[in-house]
Scaffold this motif. Structure first.
Motif, mmCIF file in Angstrom:
data_model
loop_
_atom_site.group_PDB
_atom_site.id
_atom_site.type_symbol
_atom_site.label_atom_id
_atom_site.label_comp_id
_atom_site.label_asym_id
_atom_site.label_seq_id
_atom_site.Cartn_x
_atom_site.Cartn_y
_atom_site.Cartn_z
ATOM 1 N N GLY A 132 0.809 -1.212 0.000
ATOM 2 C CA GLY A 132 0.000 0.000 0.000
ATOM 3 C C GLY A 132 0.839 1.258 0.000
ATOM 4 N N SER A 133 1.918 1.247 -0.770
ATOM 5 C CA SER A 133 2.804 2.412 -0.781
ATOM 6 C C SER A 133 2.178 3.543 -1.576
ATOM 7 N N THR A 134 2.667 4.756 -1.342
ATOM 8 C CA THR A 134 2.121 5.928 -2.022
ATOM 9 C C THR A 134 2.500 5.936 -3.499
ATOM 10 N N ASN A 135 3.774 5.691 -3.780
ATOM 11 C CA ASN A 135 4.252 5.826 -5.152
ATOM 12 C C ASN A 135 4.335 4.511 -5.912
ATOM 13 N N GLY A 136 3.985 3.440 -5.272
ATOM 14 C CA GLY A 136 3.885 2.176 -5.980
ATOM 15 C C GLY A 136 5.204 1.450 -6.148
ATOM 16 N N THR A 137 5.091 0.157 -6.424
ATOM 17 C CA THR A 137 6.240 -0.692 -6.688
ATOM 18 C C THR A 137 6.095 -1.200 -8.114
ATOM 19 N N TYR A 138 7.177 -1.141 -8.869
ATOM 20 C CA TYR A 138 7.110 -1.531 -10.267
ATOM 21 C C TYR A 138 7.933 -2.790 -10.495
ATOM 22 N N LEU A 139 7.313 -3.760 -11.163
ATOM 23 C CA LEU A 139 8.043 -4.955 -11.574
ATOM 24 C C LEU A 139 8.214 -4.814 -13.078
ATOM 25 N N ASP A 140 9.473 -4.746 -13.532
ATOM 26 C CA ASP A 140 9.754 -4.340 -14.913
ATOM 27 C C ASP A 140 9.119 -2.984 -15.163
ATOM 28 N N ARG A 141 8.071 -2.918 -15.995
ATOM 29 C CA ARG A 141 7.487 -1.624 -16.298
ATOM 30 C C ARG A 141 6.131 -1.426 -15.641
ATOM 31 N N SER A 142 5.585 -2.514 -15.099
ATOM 32 C CA SER A 142 4.191 -2.419 -14.687
ATOM 33 C C SER A 142 4.074 -2.255 -13.179
ATOM 34 N N ARG A 143 3.124 -1.415 -12.796
ATOM 35 C CA ARG A 143 2.910 -1.174 -11.379
ATOM 36 C C ARG A 143 2.197 -2.369 -10.749
ATOM 37 N N LEU A 144 2.642 -2.764 -9.594
ATOM 38 C CA LEU A 144 2.069 -3.938 -8.943
ATOM 39 C C LEU A 144 0.699 -3.598 -8.385
ATOM 40 N N THR A 145 -0.253 -4.461 -8.637
ATOM 41 C CA THR A 145 -1.538 -4.303 -7.965
ATOM 42 C C THR A 145 -1.771 -5.463 -7.018
ATOM 43 N N THR A 146 -1.071 -6.534 -7.273
ATOM 44 C CA THR A 146 -1.220 -7.719 -6.427
ATOM 45 C C THR A 146 0.150 -8.354 -6.257
ATOM 46 N N ALA A 147 0.254 -9.303 -5.371
ATOM 47 C CA ALA A 147 1.536 -9.968 -5.181
ATOM 48 C C ALA A 147 1.914 -10.726 -6.443
ATOM 49 N N MET A 148 3.155 -10.546 -6.887
ATOM 50 C CA MET A 148 3.582 -11.164 -8.144
ATOM 51 C C MET A 148 4.885 -11.912 -7.920
ATOM 52 N N PRO A 149 5.057 -13.072 -8.589
ATOM 53 C CA PRO A 149 6.363 -13.730 -8.532
ATOM 54 C C PRO A 149 7.400 -12.929 -9.312
ATOM 55 N N ILE A 150 8.643 -12.949 -8.858
ATOM 56 C CA ILE A 150 9.702 -12.195 -9.526
ATOM 57 C C ILE A 150 10.469 -13.124 -10.448
ATOM 58 N N PRO A 151 10.439 -12.891 -11.763
ATOM 59 C CA PRO A 151 11.276 -13.692 -12.661
ATOM 60 C C PRO A 151 12.742 -13.342 -12.411
ATOM 61 N N PRO A 152 13.685 -14.280 -12.619
ATOM 62 C CA PRO A 152 15.099 -13.983 -12.371
ATOM 63 C C PRO A 152 15.560 -12.826 -13.255
ATOM 64 N N GLY A 153 16.253 -11.887 -12.677
ATOM 65 C CA GLY A 153 16.809 -10.780 -13.440
ATOM 66 C C GLY A 153 15.856 -9.630 -13.682
ATOM 67 N N ALA A 154 14.602 -9.776 -13.286
ATOM 68 C CA ALA A 154 13.654 -8.686 -13.526
ATOM 69 C C ALA A 154 13.868 -7.588 -12.492
ATOM 70 N N PRO A 155 13.942 -6.321 -12.924
ATOM 71 C CA PRO A 155 14.158 -5.241 -11.969
ATOM 72 C C PRO A 155 12.872 -4.894 -11.218
ATOM 73 N N VAL A 156 12.998 -4.703 -9.920
ATOM 74 C CA VAL A 156 11.878 -4.227 -9.117
ATOM 75 C C VAL A 156 12.234 -2.812 -8.711
ATOM 76 N N ARG A 157 11.376 -1.870 -9.102
ATOM 77 C CA ARG A 157 11.721 -0.471 -8.864
ATOM 78 C C ARG A 157 10.865 0.118 -7.744
ATOM 79 N N ILE A 158 11.523 0.745 -6.805
ATOM 80 C CA ILE A 158 10.842 1.461 -5.725
ATOM 81 C C ILE A 158 11.449 2.849 -5.690
ATOM 82 N N GLY A 159 10.694 3.847 -6.118
ATOM 83 C CA GLY A 159 11.266 5.189 -6.151
ATOM 84 C C GLY A 159 12.489 5.200 -7.042
#
Lengths: 167, 462
Positions: A132-159
């Protein structure tokens, strides 16, 4: 008391006192030789404040131990002020945020206090979940809306911070 | 948090080292008992009568402290408790030894010092048991500021002028108390909480000039206020030591929080300027500086100055010392042989070799404190650990420097060693807080939650 005895005791005491100091130094020798110092990729300036991330080595309870072959073993910060920090993945939940009890304390104005967490599910697959962060968490390019598995090497962006899971 | 750390320091190996602590504690008690036996043999020719009782008592106190640490702070640093035990025990032996000199006041100080040490350890245990997380202290940032000011100003209103300094408060029926010793802990909490919030403003808003970062004028506010307060202590209470301690701690913490060398330069300039200014106007402080510059001049009472006597003591001790109980500490006149000047007795009876060992024990203790600061994961804990070990280091420096003639003498006690109830109690509390921070820092991360329910609860709490 004879002079000789007193002299022996005097020198003996000094020897014992120094022995104590030497043993004490031996005890903290692990500070120098038992630590692992990881050089971070971008050192913008010398910093007396070193954010120590103790390797979390604990006995693994049955569930978390089910690591598959080829599963990621560490989490690496690839961008942002903490670049180069690694945390060993050992079945524990990793919390990210500015709150100072987070596993990775983010030094980032765009991060929330408790921003996201990364945890292994039943099969040992690592999942990222936004808390429930203010600015969201991004997996690759898409903003997370639900818990998602992380593929190896995929960037997770927070701020401004980007993390990756690596083998 | 403005810092960009470029390395990660992670310790490898078992985090809890309680057994190491136990062995070291045993060693520390052994060294102390040996010193006691040594002194007794030299003074009376027999083993002192109370030796077994004293040894067992010290071992009992140390053992109790160890068990509480084992139970309530299992991952705390293994070395701090043994080092403190050694210093406290050695101090007790030296005070007992000085009790044999009938001229020295206060007479028979060892039993009361033993009682104060036991009280100190009790407070140590209390802090460890009731302060479960040092971050709780962060909530009391501004309350601690008020408490610290009250403690610092207390002697002004209720104090008695003793030996030229106004640092004691007389509590009817109990004795005298030195509130400054407790103030240094409380004020470290305030500085840590304050600087944690403000350090970005203090670190980032600055111009570069001559290779130094110059802070903006309005950001100089806090350092000027602290400087003014420390000068006020110096002038009104004529307590040079506390004033130095107080200002020095602020500068150290400011530097650690902001990583700006300019603060140290400003701090040194301000403190030198203030000290020179006060020394030239205040009689008591001026007298101390005069004695420091001309130690061999005859004192105002026609005798040799204390500074000179301390120097003679060191000189008479030489490299290996005269042996415990065989020195001439009774010749150090004045009122502070058992407290401020105890290091002179160490220097005479254990020699340079023994004095260096004792100073190294202090250095190791300070190193453990700074190491705790490095390992701490939260900025408040980091700053608090730096502040507490910094203030401890400054106190050791101020006392040792004063006694050896490096800086003008100030009325401070050598932590743990010197006779003085407030000092020993406050320092045990200080070590307890450091142990608490180190326990939190070295504790491995909690085991992952085992059910989804538990994880949900965590999220809600977050």
């Amino acid at each position: 008391m004879s002079e000789l005895t007193l002299t022996v005791m005097r020198l003996g005491f000094l020897a014992v006192l120094w022995l104590f100091v030497i043993v004490a130094v031996q005890v903290i020798r692990s500070d120098l030789f038992g630590t692992r110092v990881t050089q971070r990729a971008t050192a913008r300036r010398g910093a007396p404040e070193q954010r120590a991330q103790p390797q979390r080595r604990q006995q693994q309870s049955g569930r978390g131990n089910r690591q598959r072959r080829g599963a990621p073993t560490k989490l690496v910060v690839t961008e942002g002020s903490l670049t180069g920090t690694t945390v060993a993945l050992q079945g524990q939940t990793i919390t990210l945020g500015r709150a100072h009890d987070s596993t990775i304390v983010l030094d980032d104005d765009y991060a929330s206090g408790r921003h996201a967490r990364i945890y292994p599910d039943q099969d040992g697959q690592w999942i990222v979940e936004d808390l429930g962060s203010t600015n969201g968490t991004y997996l690759d390019r898409s903003r997370l809306t639900t818990a998602m598995p992380i593929p190896p090497g995929a960037p997770v962006r927070i701020g401004k911070t980007v993390i990756e899971l690596r083998k | 948090m403005s810092s960009t750390a470029n390395t990660t320091v992670a310790s490898v190996g078992t985090p809890s080292r309680r057994n190491t602590e136990l062995v070291m504690l045993g060693f520390a008690v052994l060294v102390t008992v040996l010193a006691y036996a040594n002194t007794g043999l030299a003074l009376d020719g027999t083993l002192p009568a109370g030796m077994v009782a004293y040894g067992l008592g010290l071992a009992g106190i140390a053992g109790a402290a160890h068990l509480v640490v084992r139970r309530w702070a299992p991952y705390a640093d293994p070395l701090m408790l043994p080092l403190c035990t050694l210093l406290n025990g050695l101090g007790l032996v030296l005070i007992w030894r000085l009790d044999h000199e009938p001229r020295l006041q206060p007479a028979n100080a060892a039993p009361s010092q033993l009682m104060w040490s036991a009280l100190g350890v009790a407070l140590f245990l209390g802090v460890l048991i009731f302060l479960r997380d040092h971050r709780v202290l962060q909530r009391y940032t501004y309350i601690s500021m008020v408490v610290a000011f009250v403690l610092l100003l207390l002697p002004l209103f209720f104090g008695a002028d003793t030996n030229g300094a106004r640092i004691w408060v007389r509590i009817p029926g109990v004795g005298t108390l030195q509130p400054g010793e407790f103030a240094k802990i409380v004020i470290a909490v305030f500085f840590a909480g304050y600087l944690m919030v403000k350090r970005d403003a203090l670190a980032l808003a600055s111009r570069r000039f001559l290779g130094m970062y110059l802070p903006r004028g309005r950001d100089l506010g806090p350092i000027l206020v602290v400087w003014a307060v420390s000068l006020m202590i110096l002038v009104l209470e004529t307590d040079l030591g506390m004033s130095l301690l107080f200002f020095g701690m602020f500068v150290v913490m400011l530097y650690v929080a902001t990583e700006r060398t300019s603060w140290i330069v400003f701090g040194l300039l301000l403190s030198v300027g203030g000290a020179v200014f006060v020394a030239s106007f205040n009689y008591h402080v001026g007298q101390r500086v005069h004695n420091w510059l001309n130690p061999l001049e005859l004192g105002s009472n026609g005798g040799v100055t204390e500074t000179a006597q301390a120097m003679y003591a060191f000189g008479s001790g030489g490299l290996l010392g005269s042996g415990l109980g065989e020195g001439y500490s009774r010749l150090i006149g004045g009122i502070a042989t058992k407290s401020d000047y105890i290091l002179a007795t160490v220097g005479e009876e254990l020699g340079l070799v023994g004095l260096m060992a004792v100073l190294l024990v202090y250095a190791l203790l300070i190193q453990r404190g700074l190491r705790t600061a490095l390992a701490a994961r939260d900025p408040f804990g980091k700053l608090l650990a730096v502040g507490l070990s910094g203030v401890f280091a400054l106190q050791v420096f101020v006392v040792a420097g004063g006694v050896t003639g490096l800086i003008p003498l100030t009325g401070m006690t050598m932590p743990f060693m010197a006779q003085g109830g407030s000092s020993v109690i406050a320092n045990w509390a200080l070590i307890a807080i450091l142990l608490r921070i180190s326990d939190t820092a070295r504790r491995p991360a909690p085991v992952p939650a085992s059910s989804t329910d538990a994880e949900q609860t965590q999220v809600v709490r977050a």
